[in-house]
Design an enzyme around this catalytic site. Structure first.
Site, PDB file in Angstrom:
ATOM      1  N   GLU A 169     -48.200 -20.949  73.506  1.00  0.00           N
ATOM      2  CA  GLU A 169     -49.412 -21.768  73.517  1.00  0.00           C
ATOM      3  C   GLU A 169     -50.028 -21.807  74.912  1.00  0.00           C
ATOM      4  OE1 GLU A 169     -48.908 -25.508  71.436  1.00  0.00           O
ATOM      5  OE2 GLU A 169     -47.320 -24.644  70.189  1.00  0.00           O
ATOM      6  N   TYR A 170     -51.335 -22.074  74.965  1.00  0.00           N
ATOM      7  CA  TYR A 170     -52.110 -22.128  76.223  1.00  0.00           C
ATOM      8  C   TYR A 170     -52.097 -20.784  76.946  1.00  0.00           C
ATOM      9  CZ  TYR A 170     -51.618 -27.062  75.169  1.00  0.00           C
ATOM     10  OH  TYR A 170     -51.632 -28.275  74.527  1.00  0.00           O
ATOM     11  N   MET A 232     -51.219 -23.680  62.849  1.00  0.00           N
ATOM     12  CA  MET A 232     -50.794 -25.008  63.304  1.00  0.00           C
ATOM     13  C   MET A 232     -51.928 -26.003  63.047  1.00  0.00           C
ATOM     14  SD  MET A 232     -48.592 -24.160  66.760  1.00  0.00           S
ATOM     15  CE  MET A 232     -49.926 -23.305  67.598  1.00  0.00           C
ATOM     16  N   TYR A 234     -52.749 -29.056  62.609  1.00  0.00           N
ATOM     17  CA  TYR A 234     -52.462 -30.472  62.827  1.00  0.00           C
ATOM     18  C   TYR A 234     -52.761 -30.810  64.283  1.00  0.00           C
ATOM     19  CZ  TYR A 234     -48.108 -27.777  63.443  1.00  0.00           C
ATOM     20  OH  TYR A 234     -47.187 -26.799  63.738  1.00  0.00           O
ATOM     21  N   GLU A 235     -52.575 -32.066  64.642  1.00  0.00           N
ATOM     22  CA  GLU A 235     -52.819 -32.590  65.993  1.00  0.00           C
ATOM     23  C   GLU A 235     -54.296 -32.823  66.308  1.00  0.00           C
ATOM     24  OE1 GLU A 235     -50.071 -33.304  68.949  1.00  0.00           O
ATOM     25  OE2 GLU A 235     -49.942 -34.050  66.888  1.00  0.00           O
ATOM     26  N   TRP A 357     -43.692 -28.762  60.690  1.00  0.00           N
ATOM     27  CA  TRP A 357     -43.327 -29.215  62.030  1.00  0.00           C
ATOM     28  C   TRP A 357     -43.188 -30.729  61.968  1.00  0.00           C
ATOM     29  CZ3 TRP A 357     -41.337 -27.470  66.320  1.00  0.00           C
ATOM     30  CH2 TRP A 357     -41.267 -28.349  67.409  1.00  0.00           C
TER      31      TRP A 357
END
Length: 377
Positions: A169-170, A232, A234-235, A357
């Protein structure tokens, strides 16, 4: 299975009578402890018979740390296709760093239940954060890349893993194509030995979406490079952000629809959050920090504070507010209604399966619902 939303004056005994089931079955499926207290607005999964015999075949992936409760893992493994062990790190030279806590026991537990253990590879630094400089050093060095891939192949053979999940990530925008090339090289080498490679994707809605979380992920390139991907999704609601749904269905749908323009549906696993957040209000940017909670815990908080659970029809997510020590709190989480809405996307778009997750907390109703709708491979 049926979903029932608790009304004022309801009891578990009354609901069991309506559906011709038992208190024991209802309390087990929904993890309701004695004396079987309920919250108005709580969504219950009601076992009322066998699932559809013509269920579509899907996969179920669950992420777990090696310090997961053995009981929780035992309860969850029967519903999984793959157990993703979080996580293995690496150095700038490509040396593999195993988890601080031994994962041998959980790998063996997975193998005993015919679940495939998968190694999750992450560029986590000493501070526990994703380190894009670490990514840069490895993807730009042919020697480091070769060393890392060789070490991964050795870990596969020695530890009994059946695949690698690449969760970087990032990633810097300048490293985007090099990262895609690394995943492609890794897949070739892993496939030669019978192993599978998946890659986790940040929830993009367009190819040119700005932001450090998105610019280093080429959906089309990674969809071609890997055997499968995890969205992913979510968040949106997160620890340091304002109170809102963690995975609002309208936003999740946008991510899925964009992904389908770049990646074949049979390669896509939909990320499912097995957690919610409890925010203290008012939200103050740079100061506020939500507390992570489980879905069963969220319902207990509503019961303890005698507040009803609401349901946002746009986000397709449950939430409620309560007062503690003179401060207002807002809680967003998942229940069987919101999960059914997300699971329906798998049939609507022909997706491969889900990636949860994470599975550190048991939410039994989620797994019962999923296995009622689908046949888990």
């Amino acid at each position: 299975m049926q979903i029932y939303v608790v009304q004022p004056g309801d009891s578990l005994d009354r609901i069991a009578g309506i559906y011709g089931t038992t208190i024991a079955e209802l309390s087990y499926a929904n993890q309701i402890p004695y004396p079987y207290s309920l919250a108005v607005g709580q969504a219950l999964l009601v076992p009322v018979g066998e699932g559809d015999v013509d269920r579509r075949v899907v996969t179920a992936n669950g992420y777990a740390y090696p310090f997961i409760s053995p009981w929780v893992l035992e309860q969850t493994l029967p519903y999984l296709t793959n157990l993703l062990v979080f996580s293995y790190g690496f150095t700038t030279e490509g040396q593999l760093i195993p988890p601080a806590v031994s994962d041998e026991w959980m790998i063996q537990a997975a193998q005993r239940t015919s679940v495939s253990p998968v190694l999750v590879l992450t560029p986590l630094g000493a501070d526990g954060r994703f380190n894009n400089n670490l990514i840069h050093e490895v993807v730009t060095s042919e020697t480091a890349r070769e060393t890392l891939i060789s070490n991964l192949l050795q870990a596969m053979e020695e530890n009994g893993f059946r695949g690698v999940d690449v969760d970087f990530e990032y990633i810097l925008a300048e490293d985007r194509d090099l990262f895609t090339s690394f995943v492609a090289d890794l897949r070739v080498r892993m496939n030669e030995s019978g192993y599978v490679v998946s890659v986790a994707l940040a929830p993009k809605t367009s190819a040119d979406q700005p932001g450090l979380l998105y610019e280093g992920k080429d959906y089309r390139g990674l969809g071609e490079a890997a055997d499968e991907v995890l969205l992913m999704a979510y968040e949106w609601g997160y620890t340091y952000g304002p109170a809102m749904a963690v995975a609002p269905l309208n936003k999740v749908r946008q991510v899925v629809e964009y992904a389908l323009t770049e990646i074949p549906s049979e390669k896509i696993n939909l990320g499912i959050p097995n957690y919610g957040y409890d925010w203290t209000l008012p939200y103050v940017k740079g100061e506020s920090k939500a507390v992570t909670i489980g879905h069963v815990e969220a319902v207990q908080i509503a019961i303890e504070n005698d507040v009803p659970i609401q349901y946002d029809e746009t986000a397709q997510s449950p939430y409620f507010n309560y007062i503690r020590d003179g401060r207002e709190h807002e809680v967003w989480f998942e229940d069987v209604r919101s999960l059914r809405a997300k699971f329906n996307l798998l049939n609507e778009y022909g997706l491969k399966g889900i990636g949860v997750w994470q599975i550190m907390r048991l939410f039994r109703a989620m797994w019962l619902l999923y296995s009622d709708i689908f046949y888990v491979q």
